[in-house]
Design a protein around this motif. Structure first.
Motif, PDB file in Angstrom:
ATOM      1  N   LEU A 190     -41.826 -31.954 -44.358  1.00 43.27           N
ATOM      2  CA  LEU A 190     -41.661 -30.660 -45.004  1.00 43.27           C
ATOM      3  C   LEU A 190     -42.519 -30.656 -46.264  1.00 43.27           C
ATOM      4  CD1 LEU A 190     -40.037 -28.003 -44.716  1.00 43.27           C
ATOM      5  CD2 LEU A 190     -38.376 -28.995 -46.311  1.00 43.27           C
ATOM      6  N   VAL A 191     -43.469 -29.724 -46.346  1.00 43.13           N
ATOM      7  CA  VAL A 191     -44.417 -29.696 -47.461  1.00 43.13           C
ATOM      8  C   VAL A 191     -44.560 -28.265 -47.963  1.00 43.13           C
ATOM      9  CG1 VAL A 191     -45.697 -31.635 -46.475  1.00 43.13           C
ATOM     10  CG2 VAL A 191     -46.459 -29.295 -45.998  1.00 43.13           C
ATOM     11  N   LEU A 192     -45.177 -28.135 -49.148  1.00 43.60           N
ATOM     12  CA  LEU A 192     -45.581 -26.831 -49.647  1.00 43.60           C
ATOM     13  C   LEU A 192     -47.016 -26.575 -49.228  1.00 43.60           C
ATOM     14  CD1 LEU A 192     -44.031 -26.854 -53.240  1.00 43.60           C
ATOM     15  CD2 LEU A 192     -43.353 -25.409 -51.328  1.00 43.60           C
ATOM     16  N   ASP A 193     -47.279 -25.378 -48.759  1.00 49.85           N
ATOM     17  CA  ASP A 193     -48.589 -25.040 -48.206  1.00 49.85           C
ATOM     18  C   ASP A 193     -49.666 -25.022 -49.297  1.00 49.85           C
ATOM     19  OD1 ASP A 193     -50.318 -24.447 -46.173  1.00 49.85           O
ATOM     20  OD2 ASP A 193     -49.174 -22.724 -45.435  1.00 49.85           O
ATOM     21  N   GLU A 194     -50.902 -24.859 -48.882  1.00 47.36           N
ATOM     22  CA  GLU A 194     -52.051 -24.861 -49.793  1.00 47.36           C
ATOM     23  C   GLU A 194     -51.818 -23.951 -51.006  1.00 47.36           C
ATOM     24  OE1 GLU A 194     -54.900 -26.468 -49.818  1.00 47.36           O
ATOM     25  OE2 GLU A 194     -55.122 -27.315 -47.793  1.00 47.36           O
ATOM     26  N   GLY A 195     -52.319 -24.387 -52.164  1.00 47.91           N
ATOM     27  CA  GLY A 195     -52.269 -23.562 -53.370  1.00 47.91           C
ATOM     28  C   GLY A 195     -50.953 -23.592 -54.101  1.00 47.91           C
ATOM     29  N   ASN A 196     -50.154 -24.628 -53.878  1.00 47.68           N
ATOM     30  CA  ASN A 196     -48.810 -24.623 -54.467  1.00 47.68           C
ATOM     31  C   ASN A 196     -48.493 -25.862 -55.304  1.00 47.68           C
ATOM     32  OD1 ASN A 196     -47.080 -22.208 -53.519  1.00 47.68           O
ATOM     33  ND2 ASN A 196     -48.239 -22.804 -51.702  1.00 47.68           N
ATOM     34  N   VAL A 197     -49.522 -26.460 -55.864  1.00 45.69           N
ATOM     35  CA  VAL A 197     -49.269 -27.594 -56.755  1.00 45.69           C
ATOM     36  C   VAL A 197     -48.409 -27.134 -57.940  1.00 45.69           C
ATOM     37  CG1 VAL A 197     -50.327 -29.241 -58.357  1.00 45.69           C
ATOM     38  CG2 VAL A 197     -51.332 -28.859 -56.096  1.00 45.69           C
ATOM     39  N   ARG A 335     -44.259 -33.296 -51.248  1.00 45.73           N
ATOM     40  CA  ARG A 335     -45.565 -33.238 -50.592  1.00 45.73           C
ATOM     41  C   ARG A 335     -46.158 -31.833 -50.707  1.00 45.73           C
ATOM     42  NH1 ARG A 335     -44.080 -38.132 -50.327  1.00 45.73           N
ATOM     43  NH2 ARG A 335     -44.607 -39.467 -48.558  1.00 45.73           N
ATOM     44  N   VAL A 336     -47.433 -31.792 -51.035  1.00 48.16           N
ATOM     45  CA  VAL A 336     -48.148 -30.517 -51.110  1.00 48.16           C
ATOM     46  C   VAL A 336     -49.441 -30.634 -50.307  1.00 48.16           C
ATOM     47  CG1 VAL A 336     -47.218 -29.771 -53.334  1.00 48.16           C
ATOM     48  CG2 VAL A 336     -49.230 -31.246 -53.291  1.00 48.16           C
ATOM     49  N   MET A 337     -49.855 -29.523 -49.722  1.00 50.07           N
ATOM     50  CA  MET A 337     -51.122 -29.484 -49.001  1.00 50.07           C
ATOM     51  C   MET A 337     -52.246 -29.184 -49.979  1.00 50.07           C
ATOM     52  SD  MET A 337     -50.539 -30.160 -45.810  1.00 50.07           S
ATOM     53  CE  MET A 337     -52.090 -29.638 -45.076  1.00 50.07           C
ATOM     54  N   VAL A 338     -53.246 -30.065 -50.023  1.00 50.67           N
ATOM     55  CA  VAL A 338     -54.409 -29.871 -50.892  1.00 50.67           C
ATOM     56  C   VAL A 338     -55.659 -30.170 -50.071  1.00 50.67           C
ATOM     57  CG1 VAL A 338     -55.592 -30.580 -52.999  1.00 50.67           C
ATOM     58  CG2 VAL A 338     -53.088 -30.559 -52.924  1.00 50.67           C
ATOM     59  N   ASN A 339     -56.504 -29.150 -49.925  1.00 51.46           N
ATOM     60  CA  ASN A 339     -57.745 -29.296 -49.146  1.00 51.46           C
ATOM     61  C   ASN A 339     -57.482 -29.840 -47.744  1.00 51.46           C
ATOM     62  OD1 ASN A 339     -59.293 -28.376 -51.310  1.00 51.46           O
ATOM     63  ND2 ASN A 339     -59.542 -30.450 -52.148  1.00 51.46           N
ATOM     64  N   GLY A 340     -56.401 -29.340 -47.147  1.00 48.88           N
ATOM     65  CA  GLY A 340     -56.114 -29.676 -45.760  1.00 48.88           C
ATOM     66  C   GLY A 340     -55.435 -31.009 -45.540  1.00 48.88           C
ATOM     67  N   GLU A 341     -55.072 -31.729 -46.599  1.00 51.53           N
ATOM     68  CA  GLU A 341     -54.363 -33.000 -46.420  1.00 51.53           C
ATOM     69  C   GLU A 341     -53.074 -33.026 -47.225  1.00 51.53           C
ATOM     70  OE1 GLU A 341     -57.197 -35.955 -47.676  1.00 51.53           O
ATOM     71  OE2 GLU A 341     -56.442 -35.929 -49.743  1.00 51.53           O
ATOM     72  N   ILE A 342     -52.115 -33.829 -46.735  1.00 50.83           N
ATOM     73  CA  ILE A 342     -50.825 -33.945 -47.408  1.00 50.83           C
ATOM     74  C   ILE A 342     -50.959 -34.934 -48.566  1.00 50.83           C
ATOM     75  CG2 ILE A 342     -48.390 -34.544 -47.121  1.00 50.83           C
ATOM     76  CD1 ILE A 342     -48.748 -34.072 -44.113  1.00 50.83           C
ATOM     77  N   ARG A 343     -50.553 -34.487 -49.759  1.00 53.54           N
ATOM     78  CA  ARG A 343     -50.611 -35.371 -50.920  1.00 53.54           C
ATOM     79  C   ARG A 343     -49.267 -35.353 -51.653  1.00 53.54           C
ATOM     80  NH1 ARG A 343     -56.495 -33.828 -53.686  1.00 53.54           N
ATOM     81  NH2 ARG A 343     -57.755 -34.056 -51.763  1.00 53.54           N
ATOM     82  N   PRO A 344     -48.781 -36.531 -52.062  1.00 46.42           N
ATOM     83  CA  PRO A 344     -47.590 -36.552 -52.926  1.00 46.42           C
ATOM     84  C   PRO A 344     -47.925 -35.903 -54.259  1.00 46.42           C
ATOM     85  CG  PRO A 344     -48.066 -38.741 -52.029  1.00 46.42           C
ATOM     86  CD  PRO A 344     -49.263 -37.885 -51.749  1.00 46.42           C
ATOM     87  N   LEU A 345     -46.994 -35.168 -54.806  1.00 48.78           N
ATOM     88  CA  LEU A 345     -47.239 -34.470 -56.062  1.00 48.78           C
ATOM     89  C   LEU A 345     -47.647 -35.445 -57.169  1.00 48.78           C
ATOM     90  CD1 LEU A 345     -47.143 -31.798 -57.635  1.00 48.78           C
ATOM     91  CD2 LEU A 345     -44.725 -32.261 -58.114  1.00 48.78           C
ATOM     92  N   GLU A 346     -47.077 -36.649 -57.158  1.00 46.93           N
ATOM     93  CA  GLU A 346     -47.387 -37.614 -58.214  1.00 46.93           C
ATOM     94  C   GLU A 346     -48.851 -38.041 -58.191  1.00 46.93           C
ATOM     95  OE1 GLU A 346     -44.919 -41.024 -57.616  1.00 46.93           O
ATOM     96  OE2 GLU A 346     -45.288 -41.059 -55.458  1.00 46.93           O
TER      97      GLU A 346
END
Length: 410
Positions: A190-197, A335-346
């Motif tokens: 479960l992640v937040l989609d692109e643009g949601n950091v 987890r957030v989507m950044v440039n098409g990949e899943i990244r931990p917020l930290e």
């Protein structure tokens, strides 16, 4: 369908399995469990309950499932889990959980037995839902358990805005609508989609600001520690006939009556009733506390209390040592989507490091005692615990300071 007016989410529509669950004794009991335990001794309006919070979690879960396109039996399982996620709480919510867990091995989210029995089990089975499957979701297991109990769960979204609303502090305000709308699954996570950091950061900042001002306020910690001590004495009292399993199923009123009725807990009960609380004798930063004390188990902490009382020549019941666990920040692993990949917020947000540093700096070991013996207890505690404090006992701590965002990023 049932429509309920809520102070946070306005109108909540309750239907399907949730409509049938809402009037079961297990769910109605949550009306008598305070959401924030003893925090109302700090913020008088913080009298909301686990019942209204559970309705809020159900409401946000419904919105999240709609966003994710989940329908049918799977959606009904999550609806049930969201409404039932807190039925395992004991009186005063989390305040006594460490005590009951030591004696039963069960935390509040271990609800398999509770969901299988009684009216709750009957309702679930009448809707062709397996109680064990619903209980697994409550525990956060599986793909959809993340929505009920995880880094981006609707439980956290509701309690932050609800607790902020009822305490009157502005720090827990988050955009739950956007958080729910931007949820998506990627590789089963479960992640937040692109643009949601920044959306994820808002959840992190809200939790970080609510902790020192509400959840770990010094008076809330003192009263919680006193309530734990009173409940522990109740369990040990030979004439009380209360065990840990019974205590877990009490509501707030049951526990208050039990404490008032027991000779061994009468003084603690009086103090809590009249807000005649212990005072801080020591309030020590993490760097001033030996690591062995921070990691000490319950028995070791009780031994320290007895040693402090002996050195201060006071009754052992006049000393409470309160050692919080090391700071943690669950939200930082969102987890957030950044440039098409899943990244931990930290790994994506520079705020995480600053907020972790703030948590570390806000951590305090507390030693509490009645006001008339505070100075003696404080000096004894510094000696017994080997605290690296140069005269900085509680008499030098200023009360009444409000936390601001500036304090977290200096």
């Amino acid at each position: 369908m049932k429509i309920i007016k809520d102070s946070v989410h306005d109108h909540i529509q309750v239907e399907g399995v949730a409509r049938d669950l809402i009037d079961t004794p297990a769910v109605q009991r949550l009306r008598r469990i305070s959401q924030l335990g003893t925090v109302s001794l700090v913020y008088p309006s913080a009298n909301h309950t686990r019942f209204e919070h559970s309705l809020g979690v159900y409401h946000l879960a419904c919105a999240g499932l709609e966003q994710l396109g989940i329908e049918g039996t799977q959606a009904e399982r999550v609806h049930a889990a969201a409404l039932l996620h807190d039925v395992g709480h004991g009186p005063f919510s989390h305040n006594l959980e460490s005590l009951t867990h030591r004696r039963t091995g069960r935390y509040h989210d271990d609800v398999h037995d509770l969901l299988d029995e009684g009216q709750v089990g009957d309702v679930l089975r009448n809707h062709d839902l397996d109680p064990d499957a619903v209980a697994d979701l409550v525990a956060g297991d599986g793909r959809f358990g993340q929505l009920v109990s995880g880094e981006l769960d609707v439980d956290r979204m509701d309690y932050l805005v609800r607790d902020a609303h009822h305490t009157g502090v502005p720090y827990g305000t988050i955009d739950t609508g956007r958080l729910v709308r931007e949820l998506t699954f990627a590789d089963g996570e479960l992640v937040l989609d692109e643009g949601n950091v920044q959306t994820a950061e808002s959840l992190l900042v809200a939790r970080a600001l609510m902790n020192p001002t509400v959840y770990s306020h010094s008076v809330a910690r003192i009263s919680k520690a006193m309530l734990r001590r009173a409940a522990e004495r109740l369990l040990e009292a030979p004439d009380a006939d209360v065990d840990a399993a019974t205590l877990q199923r009490m509501d707030d009123h049951d526990l208050i009556v039990a404490l008032r009725s027991c000779d061994e807990t009468g003084e603690f009960s009086r103090r809590l009733d009249q807000r005649d609380l212990f005072k801080r004798a020591v309030w020590a930063e993490m760097d001033d506390v030996p690591g062995g004390i921070i990691e000490a188990d319950h028995e070791a902490i009780r031994a320290f209390e007895r040693d402090i009382a002996s050195e201060a020549a006071v009754d052992p019941e006049a000393v409470i040592l309160d050692v919080p666990s090391r700071p943690s920040m669950t939200e930082s692993t969102s987890r957030v989507m950044v440039n098409g990949e899943i990244r931990p917020l930290e790994h994506q947000s520079p705020l995480v490091g600053a907020l972790r540093a703030a948590q570390y700096s806000q951590w305090r070991l507390g030693v509490y005692s009645p006001a008339e013996v505070r100075d003696r207890v404080g000096r004894a505690a510094v000696s017994v615990l080997g605290l690296d404090i140069e005269g900085a006992l509680v008499s030098e701590v200023r009360d009444g300071l409000d936390a601001t965002l500036d304090q977290f990023v200096e």
